[in-house]
Design a protein around this motif. Structure first.
Motif, PDB file in Angstrom:
ATOM      1  N   GLU A  93      25.489 -66.923  29.509  1.00 18.57           N
ATOM      2  CA  GLU A  93      26.048 -67.131  30.853  1.00 18.57           C
ATOM      3  C   GLU A  93      25.120 -66.549  31.917  1.00 18.57           C
ATOM      4  O   GLU A  93      24.816 -67.210  32.927  1.00 18.57           O
ATOM      5  CB  GLU A  93      27.423 -66.487  30.944  1.00 18.57           C
ATOM      6  CG  GLU A  93      28.073 -66.632  32.316  1.00 18.57           C
ATOM      7  CD  GLU A  93      29.354 -65.829  32.447  1.00 18.57           C
ATOM      8  OE1 GLU A  93      30.222 -66.239  33.242  1.00 18.57           O
ATOM      9  OE2 GLU A  93      29.476 -64.776  31.770  1.00 18.57           O
ATOM     10  N   ALA A  94      24.656 -65.322  31.700  1.00 22.61           N
ATOM     11  CA  ALA A  94      23.791 -64.669  32.688  1.00 22.61           C
ATOM     12  C   ALA A  94      22.473 -65.419  32.843  1.00 22.61           C
ATOM     13  O   ALA A  94      21.959 -65.574  33.959  1.00 22.61           O
ATOM     14  CB  ALA A  94      23.531 -63.226  32.273  1.00 22.61           C
ATOM     15  N   ALA A  95      21.920 -65.900  31.732  1.00 25.76           N
ATOM     16  CA  ALA A  95      20.650 -66.618  31.790  1.00 25.76           C
ATOM     17  C   ALA A  95      20.800 -67.937  32.534  1.00 25.76           C
ATOM     18  O   ALA A  95      19.909 -68.333  33.301  1.00 25.76           O
ATOM     19  CB  ALA A  95      20.126 -66.864  30.369  1.00 25.76           C
ATOM     20  N   VAL A  96      21.924 -68.629  32.324  1.00 25.30           N
ATOM     21  CA  VAL A  96      22.154 -69.901  33.010  1.00 25.30           C
ATOM     22  C   VAL A  96      22.340 -69.677  34.505  1.00 25.30           C
ATOM     23  O   VAL A  96      21.798 -70.417  35.336  1.00 25.30           O
ATOM     24  CB  VAL A  96      23.380 -70.625  32.406  1.00 25.30           C
ATOM     25  CG1 VAL A  96      23.758 -71.834  33.260  1.00 25.30           C
ATOM     26  CG2 VAL A  96      23.089 -71.055  30.977  1.00 25.30           C
ATOM     27  N   VAL A  97      23.093 -68.658  34.869  1.00 25.19           N
ATOM     28  CA  VAL A  97      23.320 -68.355  36.290  1.00 25.19           C
ATOM     29  C   VAL A  97      21.998 -68.055  36.991  1.00 25.19           C
ATOM     30  O   VAL A  97      21.791 -68.448  38.154  1.00 25.19           O
ATOM     31  CB  VAL A  97      24.296 -67.176  36.436  1.00 25.19           C
ATOM     32  CG1 VAL A  97      24.322 -66.658  37.867  1.00 25.19           C
ATOM     33  CG2 VAL A  97      25.695 -67.589  36.001  1.00 25.19           C
TER      34      VAL A  97
END
Length: 226
Positions: free
Chosen positions: A117-121
């Motif tokens: 999730e953090a990488a996509v954001v």
């Protein structure tokens, strides 16, 4: 068609958060139950899902390919599930399962999907990634495949555990859209999204009239490894 990443990410996080809750409730005996994804046990299948939801963080850390070559539907092509690829996938799940500690099961899964999730954001919405099969894809398209992985295998876990399916509405919408290519369900089939997903992924058998309706509509089935 280029899809916005935010709705797909919302579906991914909703489904992963729900599965984290389920994993936190499991007992040791639950992990040894067989699943319909033979020869995997619940433990093996959880390890496979955890690996699958964590792939994007590493992919986004790698150089981006020059152009997209496949979309989410193309990712689930039959070529991805040759006998050798399927055998490697099964063995990998079993190897990963050996490192699963029940006490940390929910925590490890939570950590894996939140890293994604953090990488996509943090990534540009038009970012391209390269899959483990070597395909170049748009970030959003690969993320759609992760929603399929956690959502459909969540149905497998629910069946193995004797629980009602917990598929979330956002994930069901993303999966159904992928399975149908955005088209309406074939005429004569009064399926809700859960039924559509179960029937079209082989989690529930088609009746003869349903098969006829599917064939008449030229409905395209995606290839899924169990």
């Amino acid at each position: 068609m280029s899809r916005p990443v935010r709705p797909v990410l919302a579906a991914f996080t909703a489904e992963c958060a729900r599965l984290t809750e389920i994993l936190a409730e499991l007992a040791d005996s639950d992990l040894d139950l067989p699943t319909d994804c033979h020869p995997w046990t619940v433990r093996d299948l959880v390890a496979h899902i955890r690996t699958g939801v964590g792939r994007l963080s590493d992919m986004l850390a790698a150089p981006a390919p020059a152009r997209a070559e496949v979309d989410a539907a193309g990712y689930f092509g039959a070529a991805k599930f040759t006998a050798q690829v399927d055998a490697d996938r099964i063995a990998g799940g079993q190897r990963d399962a050996l490192r699963v500690d029940r006490a940390a099961l929910a925590t490890e899964f939570d950590r894996a999907w939140r890293a994604t999730e953090a990488a996509v954001v943090a990534a540009p919405p038009d970012r391209l990634v390269r899959t483990r099969h070597g395909d170049a894809m748009r970030l959003t398209e690969f993320l759609r495949t992760r929603v399929v992985e956690v959502g459909v295998h969540g149905l497998d876990l629910a069946a193995a555990l004797g629980r009602a399916p917990w598929l979330t509405a956002p994930a069901a919408a993303v999966i159904a859209d992928l399975l149908t290519g955005g088209r309406p369900t074939p005429a004569g089939l009064h399926w809700d999204r859960l039924t559509l997903i179960r029937k079209s992924t082989g989690r529930a058998a088609l009746t003869a009239p349903e098969r006829a309706a599917v064939d008449a509509a030229g409905f395209r089935w995606l290839a899924f490894g169990r």
